[in-house]
Structures are given as C-alpha cells and as structure tokens.
Design an enzyme around this catalytic site. Structure first.
Site, PDB file in Angstrom:
ATOM      1  N   LYS A 179      40.981  52.735  59.168  1.00 44.15           N
ATOM      2  CA  LYS A 179      39.880  51.905  58.667  1.00 44.15           C
ATOM      3  C   LYS A 179      40.277  50.450  58.401  1.00 44.15           C
ATOM      4  O   LYS A 179      39.454  49.542  58.571  1.00 44.15           O
ATOM      5  CB  LYS A 179      39.301  52.517  57.390  1.00 44.15           C
ATOM      6  CG  LYS A 179      38.513  53.805  57.595  1.00 44.15           C
ATOM      7  CD  LYS A 179      38.121  54.403  56.245  1.00 44.15           C
ATOM      8  CE  LYS A 179      37.307  55.682  56.417  1.00 44.15           C
ATOM      9  NZ  LYS A 179      35.913  55.418  56.727  1.00 44.15           N
ATOM     10  N   GLY A 213      41.209  57.813  43.898  1.00 47.52           N
ATOM     11  CA  GLY A 213      41.519  57.426  45.264  1.00 47.52           C
ATOM     12  C   GLY A 213      41.600  55.915  45.397  1.00 47.52           C
ATOM     13  O   GLY A 213      40.984  55.185  44.617  1.00 47.52           O
TER      14      GLY A 213
END
Length: 272
Positions: A69, A128
């Site tokens: 990403k 996260g």
C-alpha cells in the site's frame, strides 16, 4: 462471463496473501452486467516489475493490499486526495499508461462510521499502524473523532501515525485507558496462523459499546463473534471490503452499483 477475447479489459489485485474475495466479487458483477472484463488475483516479490506490467500491458485497474500500500506510491503517476493525504494506496487505475492511485478503504470506513451512527464523541482504541491503519485513522479524524489512541508495538510507525492525526500512542493495549469503540486493524483473527487470536480481551469488549474489526476473511473473526456475544454494536470487515470493492468497481468500469448489487456480490464472494 464473455468468452476471452482481445478486447477484454483486465483488472487485478496485488497482495502478499491473495484471496478469492475480490476475484469473485468483481467477476460476479462483470457477468451479471454483461461487461467485457476479467479480474484475477496475484502476488509478487517484484513490485516495480508488477507495476511496469500494469502499465505496459494495459491492465485497467489494480487493487493493492498489504504489504504494497505504501511501497507502490513512487511507482504511480498521480495520487488522488484520498491517497495523498494518508500516503497509502489501495486502488490504481490505468488510463492509457497513466496510473492514478486512490484509497477506497478510507472512503468505505468513512461511509460506515456514518451509516452505523458511531458517535464522534466516543473514546476509540485502534490497534495497528500499517497501511490500512492509516486509512482507518484518517477516516476517524475526518469524521470528527477527537479521542483516539493508537496501539502499536512498532515504535516507529505507531507514534508517527498517532502524531500525524493528533492522537495518542501506546505500545500495548494494557497501557491504554478506557474505550467506547474498539477497532482492530491488525492481522489478528485473519484466516491463517492467527485466526484464533482475539484482538482485545473480554474485559475491554465488555466495557465498549462498539466493536469494529477490519479483518475481512473470515467475516466472523474472534473479535466479531465476541462482540456479538456481548451484545455490542458490530462493524465487520466484510462491510469494509464490500464497500471499498464497489468504489473500485466504479472506477474501473464507470458503472455505479446499487446497494442490492453490492450485497449480492459480497455474499457470492464469501461463499465457500
């Protein structure tokens, strides 16, 4: 699906661990709508080579998943605002060799926070700090959430992510304060060697009013199951992946999908 032909447009995905979800979602709708498209999932150890192939072979669109990403950013030509603001990409569209990147994960999470009526005054605990966590954190900030704590063991990406959006960071869940909304943006609970791991302990779930698990496969993760069992409001990763895929589909084909089409394609994509 049309018989393979020279005019067929090809879309694809790049992921470290490809699944059939996107492949089934897109091909189901290509078939239903009679579109001359084909979708295929891939993995790679050569991201620059893969992106060069997208450009050279005229691949119409590409979905981008972990761990590509962020690494793909210098390989594209243009960034839409959704990708530029968070420096994370999940969608690439090829227009005659010009690659434009966007982030439909951000768009999907923003939409779900609104449709589920999650209160922006809530205290949020988000676990996260990877590429998807960037999209989710940015969506919470964009929706007006002021009180969010990023939990991440990575002492580089965790503090950076929190600082970027004006939030707090702690290295462990045990170091965080009370939370009304629990958000898992890690592989915990994902099918594979971590599929039985609960991202938050039971006492955290009991104290919250909303549980949000971005993991999409399986749809019933340990966190989602625990949230339902505790009668909490649950936002599942299956909703995120369906909405972001619908936004990708529209970019690739120019066709806007109805809610019913998204629902049926999502159900088909998850059928065993």
């Amino acid at each position: 699906m049309p018989i393979l032909n020279k005019d067929m447009q090809v879309c694809m995905s790049l992921a470290a661990r490809p699944s059939n979800i996107g492949t089934r979602f897109h091909n189901f709708l290509y078939d239903e709508l009679g579109l001359n498209f084909l979708y295929k999932a891939f993995t790679t150890t050569d991201l620059p080579g893969a992106v060069a192939g997208i450009r050279a072979l005229g691949i119409r669109g590409c979905s981008v998943s972990m761990p590509f990403k962020e690494a793909i950013i210098p390989l594209v030509d243009r960034l839409e605002e959704s990708a530029a603001a968070i420096r994370s990409v999940n969608t690439v569209v090829n227009d005659d060799g010009v690659l434009t990147a966007s982030n439909t994960d951000y768009e999907a999470v923003s939409s779900l926070l609104a449709s589920h009526g999650v209160d922006p005054t809530s205290r949020v605990l988000l676990r996260g700090s990877g590429g998807m966590a960037k999209a989710v954190t940015a969506a919470f900030r964009g929706a007006g959430f002021e009180h969010l704590t990023v939990v991440a063991r990575n002492t580089a990406t965790g503090p950076d992510l929190a600082e970027q959006y004006g939030y707090e960071w702690v290295p462990e869940v045990s170091a965080a304060g009370d939370a009304d909304v629990l958000v898992n943006v890690t592989p915990l609970g994902m099918r594979g060697d971590q599929q039985d791991v609960l991202a938050f302990e039971d006492d955290r779930i009991d104290a919250a009013h909303t549980v949000f698990d971005v993991v999409a496969f399986p749809s019933e993760t340990p966190l989602v199951r625990a949230g339902r069992a505790a009668d909490k409001h649950v936002v599942a990763g299956a909703e995120v992946i369906a909405l972001q895929a619908a936004r990708q589909f529209e970019r690739y084909t120019g066709v806007a999908l109805t809610d019913d089409q998204v629902r049926r394609a999502s159900a088909f994509s998850r059928a065993e």
